[in-house]
Design a protein around this motif. Structure first.
Motif, PDB file in Angstrom:
ATOM      1  N   UNK A   1      10.422   3.492   2.499  1.00 37.52           N
ATOM      2  CA  UNK A   1       9.624   3.069   2.386  1.00 37.52           C
ATOM      3  C   UNK A   1       9.542   0.747   3.354  1.00 37.52           C
ATOM      4  N   UNK A   2      10.185   0.587   4.111  1.00 40.15           N
ATOM      5  CA  UNK A   2      10.753   0.102   5.174  1.00 40.15           C
ATOM      6  C   UNK A   2       9.208  -0.764   5.946  1.00 40.15           C
ATOM      7  N   UNK A   3       8.725   0.683   6.178  1.00 44.72           N
ATOM      8  CA  UNK A   3       7.088   0.772   6.946  1.00 44.72           C
ATOM      9  C   UNK A   3       5.920   0.123   5.990  1.00 44.72           C
ATOM     10  N   UNK A   4       6.327  -0.016   4.274  1.00 47.98           N
ATOM     11  CA  UNK A   4       5.390  -0.116   3.981  1.00 47.98           C
ATOM     12  C   UNK A   4       4.424  -1.688   3.960  1.00 47.98           C
ATOM     13  N   UNK A   5       4.970  -2.309   4.039  1.00 52.13           N
ATOM     14  CA  UNK A   5       4.461  -3.744   4.245  1.00 52.13           C
ATOM     15  C   UNK A   5       4.244  -4.153   5.409  1.00 52.13           C
ATOM     16  N   UNK A   6       3.887  -3.309   6.277  1.00 55.40           N
ATOM     17  CA  UNK A   6       3.568  -3.180   7.617  1.00 55.40           C
ATOM     18  C   UNK A   6       1.852  -1.967   7.332  1.00 55.40           C
TER      19      UNK A   6
END
Length: 310
Positions: free
Chosen positions: A92-97
């Motif tokens: 989920x590290x990609x979620x904000x982007x």
């Protein structure tokens, strides 16, 4: 919050750099904001694919993909009511982007959720009886990515929808033909089994590389189908703004070259995966970009880092 978002975009860029894929290696043609958006879309698709192709037991992969889907669905359908939070790591590290990209470029979230439907099919289905079944899979894992790219590239013309779908089908069919043996070794056969039977072939024949005449005729049939989707899909370019047109034209040229190599090698694709040499990729990039009216800013844009793709 801004630092969280920038950290997420940097994570997505790192995913793209590690992948060195045919698609991702074209992103440098886009302006910075669009390039960041493509990084986020690619990282999302890559993460979804990795979750289904990991070495974990099938039930664990199913659980992980379901959790990923829940998080994506909640964030992308919140309509901006929730602030960014970078409390998640890993998948989920990609979620904000991704959330920022979807809202900034007004990308319909359903396209991304349909992609998750597509990768989930790989958890439950390892073969396809008919092309109609395979077409559904190809649409979900490839065509919807093209539909998501259209607004990111600045295209709002509804006439681009049909050719973009067809281009996605062409791309995925090319991937399937390129990876026939590799997929078979993993227990997956995407080639429609009823069509194989019509040519006197069986899935088990893939690894044996026998019945060469039948395989040659069958592969010609499959290549012709992909070529027909390329012919339709190529018209997507005429509806795109200049930057989107450049990146699309290079993607198209790259995949058409792979299909041409599949066609040239014939049954040899059953023995090894088709790959383009670096000089071949360089030539494709030059022809595609000059054809789009691209003026190179520097020789570094044609460096192995930018041009190379697996």
């Amino acid at each position: 919050m801004k630092n969280d978002l920038e950290t997420s975009y940097r994570h997505c860029r790192a995913v793209v750099r590690r992948a060195s894929s045919n698609l991702a290696s074209t992103f440098w043609l886009l302006p910075a904001e669009q390039r960041r958006g493509m990084d986020a879309l690619y990282a999302f698709a890559r993460q979804a694919d990795d979750l289904t192709d990991s070495d974990e037991p099938p039930e664990i992969r199913q659980q992980q993909l379901a959790a990923f889907r829940r998080a994506i669905s909640i964030r992308l359908t919140a309509h901006g009511s929730e602030p960014f939070s970078f409390e998640h790591r890993g998948p989920l590290a990609l979620l904000p982007a991704l959330e920022d990209t979807v809202r900034r470029f007004e990308i319909p979230p359903e396209h991304l959720l349909e992609l998750l439907d597509g990768v989930e099919m790989d958890l439950h289905q390892s073969s396809y009886a008919t092309f109609d079944e395979l077409r559904t899979y190809c649409y979900r894992v490839a065509s919807v990515v093209g539909l998501a790219c259209l607004p990111l590239w600045g295209c709002r013309d509804a006439r681009a929808t049909k050719p973009a779908i067809d281009c996605g089908l062409a791309f995925q069919l090319t991937n399937i033909l390129r990876d026939i043996r590799e997929d078979a070794e993993r227990g997956r056969v995407y080639l429609p089994s009823k069509e194989m039977t019509r040519f006197g072939l069986q899935p088990a024949d893939i690894l044996e590389c026998e019945n060469t005449q039948a395989w040659g005729e069958f592969l010609q049939f499959q290549v012709a189908r992909a070529e027909s989707f390329f012919a339709s899909g190529a018209t997507t370019s005429r509806f795109l703004p200049p930057a989107g047109q450049r990146v699309f034209d290079l993607m198209l040229a790259r995949y058409q070259a792979i299909l041409a190599e599949v066609k040239r090698r014939g049954i040899d694709v059953l023995r090894e995966r088709v790959q383009l040499s670096y000089p071949h990729k360089l030539m494709i990039a030059a022809k595609a970009l000059l054809g789009s009216g691209r003026v190179f800013a520097s020789k570094s844009e044609l460096s192995p880092t930018n041009v190379a793709a697996k």
